[in-house]
Design an enzyme around this catalytic site. Structure first.
Site, PDB file in Angstrom:
ATOM      1  N   ASP A 251      26.082  60.740  17.143  1.00 20.30           N
ATOM      2  CA  ASP A 251      27.047  61.462  16.315  1.00 20.30           C
ATOM      3  C   ASP A 251      26.415  62.772  15.856  1.00 20.30           C
ATOM      4  O   ASP A 251      25.982  63.563  16.671  1.00 20.30           O
ATOM      5  CB  ASP A 251      27.486  60.584  15.147  1.00 20.30           C
ATOM      6  N   ASP A 255      24.476  64.902   8.895  1.00 18.38           N
ATOM      7  CA  ASP A 255      25.796  64.853   8.265  1.00 18.38           C
ATOM      8  C   ASP A 255      25.620  64.655   6.767  1.00 18.38           C
ATOM      9  O   ASP A 255      24.810  63.816   6.332  1.00 18.38           O
ATOM     10  CB  ASP A 255      26.640  63.703   8.820  1.00 18.38           C
ATOM     11  N   ARG A 307      29.621  73.025  15.526  1.00 23.26           N
ATOM     12  CA  ARG A 307      29.276  72.489  14.208  1.00 23.26           C
ATOM     13  C   ARG A 307      27.859  72.864  13.782  1.00 23.26           C
ATOM     14  O   ARG A 307      26.991  72.025  13.606  1.00 23.26           O
ATOM     15  CB  ARG A 307      29.446  70.970  14.161  1.00 23.26           C
TER      16      ARG A 307
END
Length: 511
Positions: A251, A255, A307
């Site tokens: 992922d 984060d 991102r």
């Protein structure tokens, strides 16, 4: 003995046994790990930005002042990077690792890590039982209820069985050894505070879970399936991630969601990944409006897609980073985040449809026109352009896409040591391919082969000499507190029985 005297003595014995019971089962006192992110939001984020600029200007001025001197030409410090110059230029940094905690910048500068705690040395790279970790392992150290400065006895690859749940007030300090953290789940920073992660490789992290994992000496909890992030920050505050190399995770590489705030991501090297960094849980999750994050001096390297970061709500300061390529976009966002981009270098890919640095995700221009996205002093290369927005957009920002790239040398200087210190990079030959893992770099270079074992004394690694660290003075122990309290209570017992009218007893009982 009178009835009044007996009552006084009885009252004192009750107080004594209360303190004895309370202190016997009370661990050493440290700051509470309770995370109250709303109260930890900086009231004036622009002042944090100005403070960052002052520290950077000071470091750059110092470098300029000494640039002609012999010691500057041979020194490993004086780079102009304020975090690195802070700890690497000191005469005692090799024997005072905890100096690092004073070198933070940006919104995560208050992260204490394990400052003031003892040194914990990882001697065992195994991770056989996440519910009952063995002493000497990394997992055993990160869950303890005390500040710890965690170091490593030798080069090692730690293959996690499940996600590594960290407790508050911990520093993972990989200086002096080649440390790789990989496997299932990787690093989770959830509902804790004051974490520093420094100088480690984090890569090939995969989803795992549906099992019991220990997060403290007194708590084992059932964990569902993790996402496979490299470093997951969840409802946490005062976090600093510095000089790490991150790649190849399922992922995100980093984060930060669910109201996390007070975070600095600096001097890292990112490569070989799609969705690099997510900041913010969901467009409708209002607590992420308190999020304040600094992203500084990072090198966004080979084979990245998007991102860098992707933001929801909050205030994001992106400063002095080097974006060497992307396939879709560099910085994206939704739900009206504030993005302050300063002094970055953006090198666009050859794809003519991917030149734009910015992307407003799933949002019409009529909605994002008032979002506060600013570019100041950024260097745009190979046709890259930044689309600013917000009330009062001026020519200063609209010209950001045409800044002369002559100032790119500053970005080169500030990011020259990004990633694990002295570690190889893809562009410089190696670092992207790890034995035993698929998806290695196309670059031909030497690959890492980590060893597990124990060691001690001084070690020479990447040109630096690291010496053994003596633990700092331990905090006052529970036994010492009990002994001291017993002495005080004994004095009070003696004086209390002679106090006429029981006034002392009354005062103690009403405290």
């Amino acid at each position: 003995m009178s009835l009044r005297s007996c009552s006084i003595i009885a009252a004192h014995f009750c107080i004594f046994f209360f303190f004895f019971f309370f202190l016997t089962f009370l661990p050493p006192v440290y700051p509470s790990p309770l995370n109250l992110t709303l109260s930890r939001q900086h009231a004036n984020p622009k002042e944090v930005v100005r403070h960052f600029q002052r520290k950077l200007n000071s470091s750059l001025s110092r470098r300029e002042l000494y640039s002609t001197r012999q010691e500057a030409q041979t020194s490993t410090c004086l780079t102009g990077n304020p975090t690195d110059d802070c700890w690497r230029c000191g005469s005692d940094w090799r024997t005072n690792r905890q100096r690092l905690a004073d070198c933070g910048i940006g919104f995560g500068q208050s992260a204490l890590g394990g400052k003031g705690g003892r040194i914990y040395v990882v001697t065992d790279s195994s991770d056989t039982d996440p519910a009952n970790p063995k002493p000497g392992t990394l997992r055993y150290g990160v869950i303890l209820d005390e500040p710890l400065w965690i170091t490593f006895s030798a080069d090692m690859t730690i293959r996690l069985k499940h996600e590594l749940m960290m407790n508050s007030y911990k520093t993972i300090d990989g200086r002096g050894a080649n440390i790789h953290i990989t496997g299932n789940g990787c690093i989770t920073i959830q509902y804790v505070s004051n974490i520093i992660i420094h100088n480690v490789h984090v890569h090939h992290c995969k989803p795992s879970g549906n099992t019991n994992i220990r997060s403290s000496p007194t708590h084992v909890g059932y964990r569902g399936r993790s996402d496979g992030d490299g470093i997951s920050i969840f409802g946490a505050s005062n976090i600093w991630i510095d000089h790490c190399s991150l790649s190849y995770c399922t992922d995100g590489l980093i984060d930060a969601i669910m109201g996390s705030t007070g975070i600095t991501v600096s001097n890292n090297y990112f490569s070989h990944h799609d969705e690099v960094m997510l900041l913010g849980h969901d467009d409708k999750y209002l607590p992420d409006s308190t999020m304040q994050i600094t992203i500084a001096f990072n090198l966004f390297g080979e084979a990245l897609v998007q991102r860098m970061p992707r933001c929801r709500r909050g205030y994001i300061h992106v400063v002095n980073n080097d974006f060497t390529s992307w396939e879709m976009y560099a910085i994206g966002g939704s739900a009206n985040p504030t993005i302050n981009s300063q002094g970055n270098r953006y090198i666009a890919p050859t794809n003519p449809d991917a030149k734009e640095v910015t992307k407003r995700v799933d949002t019409d221009e009529s909605q994002w026109a008032n979002w506060n996205w600013r570019s100041e002093g950024d260097v745009m290369v190979n046709g890259a352009f930044f689309v600013p927005s917000g009330a009062g957009v001026s020519a200063q920002y609209s010209k950001a896409s045409s800044v002369d790239p002559k100032s790119a040398a500053l970005v080169d200087q500030l990011t020259m040591n990004a990633g694990v210190i002295g570690g190889p990079r893809d562009s410089g030959g190696g670092g992207g391919s790890y034995p035993g893992f698929s998806g290695g770099s196309s670059a031909s270079a030497t690959t890492y082969s980590g060893s597990n074992g124990s060691g001690g004394g001084n070690s020479d690694y990447f040109g630096f000499i690291f010496s053994s660290d003596a633990p700092p003075t331990a905090p006052l122990s529970t036994a010492s507190i009990i002994l001291l309290s017993s002495l005080i209570i004994s004095v009070l017992l003696f004086t209390g029985t002679t106090n006429q009218g029981g006034q002392l007893s009354l005062q103690l009982l009403t405290l």
